[in-house]
Design a protein around this motif. Structure first.
Motif, PDB file in Angstrom:
ATOM      1  N   ILE A  10     -42.044 -51.843   4.005  1.00 43.86           N
ATOM      2  CA  ILE A  10     -41.012 -52.386   3.116  1.00 43.86           C
ATOM      3  C   ILE A  10     -39.684 -51.702   3.421  1.00 43.86           C
ATOM      4  CG2 ILE A  10     -40.329 -52.792   0.731  1.00 43.86           C
ATOM      5  CD1 ILE A  10     -43.215 -52.547  -0.105  1.00 43.86           C
ATOM      6  N   PRO A  11     -38.762 -52.371   4.095  1.00 44.48           N
ATOM      7  CA  PRO A  11     -37.432 -51.799   4.300  1.00 44.48           C
ATOM      8  C   PRO A  11     -36.620 -51.913   3.012  1.00 44.48           C
ATOM      9  CG  PRO A  11     -37.538 -53.979   5.272  1.00 44.48           C
ATOM     10  CD  PRO A  11     -38.911 -53.695   4.725  1.00 44.48           C
ATOM     11  N   VAL A  12     -35.870 -50.862   2.667  1.00 42.47           N
ATOM     12  CA  VAL A  12     -35.176 -50.831   1.379  1.00 42.47           C
ATOM     13  C   VAL A  12     -33.757 -50.300   1.567  1.00 42.47           C
ATOM     14  CG1 VAL A  12     -35.264 -50.047  -1.000  1.00 42.47           C
ATOM     15  CG2 VAL A  12     -37.397 -50.293   0.268  1.00 42.47           C
ATOM     16  N   HIS A  13     -32.782 -51.015   1.004  1.00 39.30           N
ATOM     17  CA  HIS A  13     -31.390 -50.532   1.007  1.00 39.30           C
ATOM     18  C   HIS A  13     -30.747 -50.916  -0.316  1.00 39.30           C
ATOM     19  CE1 HIS A  13     -27.403 -49.457   2.459  1.00 39.30           C
ATOM     20  NE2 HIS A  13     -26.973 -50.614   1.982  1.00 39.30           N
ATOM     21  N   ALA A  41     -42.588 -47.389   2.782  1.00 41.18           N
ATOM     22  CA  ALA A  41     -41.262 -47.822   2.358  1.00 41.18           C
ATOM     23  C   ALA A  41     -40.215 -47.004   3.103  1.00 41.18           C
ATOM     24  CB  ALA A  41     -41.103 -47.647   0.847  1.00 41.18           C
ATOM     25  N   VAL A  42     -39.326 -47.700   3.800  1.00 35.40           N
ATOM     26  CA  VAL A  42     -38.299 -47.031   4.598  1.00 35.40           C
ATOM     27  C   VAL A  42     -36.950 -47.251   3.940  1.00 35.40           C
ATOM     28  CG1 VAL A  42     -37.238 -46.799   6.864  1.00 35.40           C
ATOM     29  CG2 VAL A  42     -39.673 -47.414   6.677  1.00 35.40           C
ATOM     30  N   GLU A  43     -36.395 -46.189   3.380  1.00 39.74           N
ATOM     31  CA  GLU A  43     -35.088 -46.248   2.720  1.00 39.74           C
ATOM     32  C   GLU A  43     -34.011 -46.108   3.788  1.00 39.74           C
ATOM     33  OE1 GLU A  43     -31.535 -45.386   1.553  1.00 39.74           O
ATOM     34  OE2 GLU A  43     -32.583 -43.477   1.821  1.00 39.74           O
ATOM     35  N   ASP A  44     -33.167 -47.122   3.885  1.00 38.12           N
ATOM     36  CA  ASP A  44     -32.223 -47.221   4.998  1.00 38.12           C
ATOM     37  C   ASP A  44     -30.795 -46.899   4.549  1.00 38.12           C
ATOM     38  OD1 ASP A  44     -31.465 -47.835   7.694  1.00 38.12           O
ATOM     39  OD2 ASP A  44     -30.762 -49.799   7.002  1.00 38.12           O
ATOM     40  N   GLY A  45     -30.518 -45.616   4.380  1.00 40.33           N
ATOM     41  CA  GLY A  45     -29.152 -45.170   4.123  1.00 40.33           C
ATOM     42  C   GLY A  45     -28.527 -45.727   2.856  1.00 40.33           C
ATOM     43  N   SER A  46     -29.278 -45.783   1.776  1.00 42.79           N
ATOM     44  CA  SER A  46     -28.744 -46.316   0.518  1.00 42.79           C
ATOM     45  C   SER A  46     -27.645 -45.414  -0.049  1.00 42.79           C
ATOM     46  CB  SER A  46     -29.866 -46.449  -0.515  1.00 42.79           C
ATOM     47  OG  SER A  46     -30.821 -47.398  -0.116  1.00 42.79           O
ATOM     48  N   THR A  47     -26.748 -46.031  -0.810  1.00 40.43           N
ATOM     49  CA  THR A  47     -25.677 -45.276  -1.460  1.00 40.43           C
ATOM     50  C   THR A  47     -25.898 -45.175  -2.960  1.00 40.43           C
ATOM     51  OG1 THR A  47     -24.355 -47.306  -1.631  1.00 40.43           O
ATOM     52  CG2 THR A  47     -23.985 -45.903   0.292  1.00 40.43           C
ATOM     53  N   ASP A  48     -27.038 -45.669  -3.454  1.00 45.35           N
ATOM     54  CA  ASP A  48     -27.373 -45.535  -4.866  1.00 45.35           C
ATOM     55  C   ASP A  48     -28.564 -44.581  -4.992  1.00 45.35           C
ATOM     56  OD1 ASP A  48     -29.526 -46.998  -3.984  1.00 45.35           O
ATOM     57  OD2 ASP A  48     -29.132 -48.763  -5.215  1.00 45.35           O
ATOM     58  N   ALA A  49     -29.329 -44.689  -6.048  1.00 37.90           N
ATOM     59  CA  ALA A  49     -30.430 -43.750  -6.315  1.00 37.90           C
ATOM     60  C   ALA A  49     -31.770 -44.233  -5.753  1.00 37.90           C
ATOM     61  CB  ALA A  49     -30.554 -43.514  -7.817  1.00 37.90           C
ATOM     62  N   THR A  50     -31.730 -45.129  -4.780  1.00 38.34           N
ATOM     63  CA  THR A  50     -32.981 -45.671  -4.235  1.00 38.34           C
ATOM     64  C   THR A  50     -33.879 -44.569  -3.686  1.00 38.34           C
ATOM     65  OG1 THR A  50     -31.959 -47.802  -3.678  1.00 38.34           O
ATOM     66  CG2 THR A  50     -33.980 -47.223  -2.522  1.00 38.34           C
ATOM     67  N   TRP A  51     -33.326 -43.647  -2.907  1.00 44.60           N
ATOM     68  CA  TRP A  51     -34.174 -42.616  -2.298  1.00 44.60           C
ATOM     69  C   TRP A  51     -34.783 -41.700  -3.350  1.00 44.60           C
ATOM     70  CZ3 TRP A  51     -37.388 -41.503   1.125  1.00 44.60           C
ATOM     71  CH2 TRP A  51     -37.822 -40.180   1.346  1.00 44.60           C
ATOM     72  N   GLU A  52     -34.023 -41.322  -4.349  1.00 44.52           N
ATOM     73  CA  GLU A  52     -34.558 -40.461  -5.398  1.00 44.52           C
ATOM     74  C   GLU A  52     -35.727 -41.147  -6.118  1.00 44.52           C
ATOM     75  OE1 GLU A  52     -30.690 -39.043  -4.239  1.00 44.52           O
ATOM     76  OE2 GLU A  52     -31.387 -41.030  -4.842  1.00 44.52           O
ATOM     77  N   PRO A  70     -31.150 -41.190   7.081  1.00 45.85           N
ATOM     78  CA  PRO A  70     -29.975 -40.552   6.481  1.00 45.85           C
ATOM     79  C   PRO A  70     -28.733 -41.437   6.522  1.00 45.85           C
ATOM     80  CG  PRO A  70     -30.491 -39.576   8.611  1.00 45.85           C
ATOM     81  CD  PRO A  70     -31.644 -40.458   8.259  1.00 45.85           C
ATOM     82  N   GLU A  71     -28.669 -42.349   7.490  1.00 48.43           N
ATOM     83  CA  GLU A  71     -27.569 -43.303   7.587  1.00 48.43           C
ATOM     84  C   GLU A  71     -28.149 -44.695   7.779  1.00 48.43           C
ATOM     85  OE1 GLU A  71     -25.112 -42.108  10.799  1.00 48.43           O
ATOM     86  OE2 GLU A  71     -24.387 -40.291   9.814  1.00 48.43           O
ATOM     87  N   ARG A  72     -27.417 -45.701   7.337  1.00 48.84           N
ATOM     88  CA  ARG A  72     -27.914 -47.061   7.458  1.00 48.84           C
ATOM     89  C   ARG A  72     -27.999 -47.483   8.915  1.00 48.84           C
ATOM     90  NH1 ARG A  72     -25.645 -52.638   4.536  1.00 48.84           N
ATOM     91  NH2 ARG A  72     -27.580 -53.823   4.847  1.00 48.84           N
ATOM     92  N   ALA A  73     -29.164 -47.966   9.309  1.00 48.59           N
ATOM     93  CA  ALA A  73     -29.384 -48.405  10.684  1.00 48.59           C
ATOM     94  C   ALA A  73     -29.730 -49.879  10.776  1.00 48.59           C
ATOM     95  CB  ALA A  73     -30.498 -47.573  11.325  1.00 48.59           C
ATOM     96  N   GLY A  74     -29.971 -50.532   9.646  1.00 55.82           N
ATOM     97  CA  GLY A  74     -30.281 -51.950   9.646  1.00 55.82           C
ATOM     98  C   GLY A  74     -31.757 -52.226   9.410  1.00 55.82           C
ATOM     99  N   LYS A  75     -32.037 -53.465   9.041  1.00 53.12           N
ATOM    100  CA  LYS A  75     -33.392 -53.852   8.664  1.00 53.12           C
ATOM    101  C   LYS A  75     -34.381 -53.716   9.818  1.00 53.12           C
ATOM    102  CE  LYS A  75     -36.006 -57.567   6.435  1.00 53.12           C
ATOM    103  NZ  LYS A  75     -35.919 -58.889   5.765  1.00 53.12           N
ATOM    104  N   SER A  76     -33.992 -54.153  11.009  1.00 52.94           N
ATOM    105  CA  SER A  76     -34.915 -54.062  12.142  1.00 52.94           C
ATOM    106  C   SER A  76     -35.254 -52.620  12.458  1.00 52.94           C
ATOM    107  CB  SER A  76     -34.319 -54.757  13.377  1.00 52.94           C
ATOM    108  OG  SER A  76     -34.352 -56.163  13.235  1.00 52.94           O
TER     109      SER A  76
END
Length: 249
Positions: A10-13, A41-52, A70-76
């Motif tokens: 599950i990619p997540v941003h 679940a792969v958290e892709d550089g979110s700027t909200d509280a998704t990773w927490e 740590p930084e957004r790399a994209g869905k793929s």
């Protein structure tokens, strides 16, 4: 309950408002559907509280593995990270915005044997009741028509996040930023069979889409040219040479 073990990536941003419900529902559905499963679940550089939130869920559910970019790399790129972390023969993908019903994953998995590598090699979800606005639907239809003409791709909904494929096949494909949108034509070009399964598309409860029609169209044009070139320059003598089946231990 289906025998065998399945990994679900599950990619997540920026899905802090959805991720708790998505993971809770997925664990409940998959626990009843599969003999064994693992959610990555792969958290892709979110700027909200998704990773927490994901980190807290990782401690709550033993079936969940949370990984952070740590930084957004994209869905793929997020999907590739998840596939690399998977240790099962087959891997399913679904989005983290709550629009994909995890029961659709179970329906798709019922079409194959999770304990062996067999035909088909790609199961694609096709949304029969898309909840997107009219503009996105028309843009999608136009894009699908152009793609079908250029790539001889008959998948009616290549952008659907619900897919099921062998781990090694996905990782054997050439990687680029929009790979997830071109799995059907690339898989078919390499000689593998694929099937389509009707799936449920639900309305987003929280957050907003990550794409705009204009942004998707501009990136899609260059991606389409690149994939067309890639397919013309890629020749595999026999599909069984593409990857070697591994024992599922």
């Amino acid at each position: 309950m289906q025998s065998g073990t399945l990994s679900i990536v599950i990619p997540v941003h920026n899905e802090a408002g959805n991720i708790d419900a998505v993971i809770a529902e997925a664990v409940e559905v998959f626990s009843a559907a599969f003999e064994g499963f693992r959610i990555i679940a792969v958290e892709d550089g979110s700027t909200d509280a998704t990773w927490e939130k994901l980190a807290a869920l990782d401690g709550q559910y033993p079936q969940l593995t949370a990984i952070q970019h740590p930084e957004r790399a994209g869905k793929s790129a997020a999907l590739r990270t998840g596939f690399l972390a998977a240790d099962t023969l087959w891997v399913a993908t679904m989005d983290g915005d709550g629009q994909d019903d995890p029961r659709s994953v179970a329906d798709m998995a019922a079409k194959i044997d999770l304990t062996s590598l067999n035909a088909p090699a790609l199961v694609c979800g096709c949304r029969t009741n898309r909840t997107d606005g009219a503009n996105r639907k028309w843009a999608s239809r136009l894009g699908n028509g152009i793609r079908r003409t250029m790539l001889r791709d008959d998948c009616p909904d290549t952008a659907c996040g619900l897919k099921l494929t062998p781990r090694d096949l996905f990782l054997a494909l050439p990687f680029f930023d929009s790979l997830h949108r071109y799995l059907p034509p690339l898989t078919r070009h390499l000689g593998f069979e694929q099937i389509y399964v009707d799936v449920v598309n639900r309305a987003r409860i929280s957050g907003e889409t990550k794409y705009t029609n204009l942004g998707r169209a501009v990136a899609g044009f260059f991606d389409l040219m690149g994939v067309n070139w890639l397919m013309r320059r890629t020749h595999i003598p026999a599909r069984h040479l593409l990857f070697t089946p591994r024992d599922n231990d």
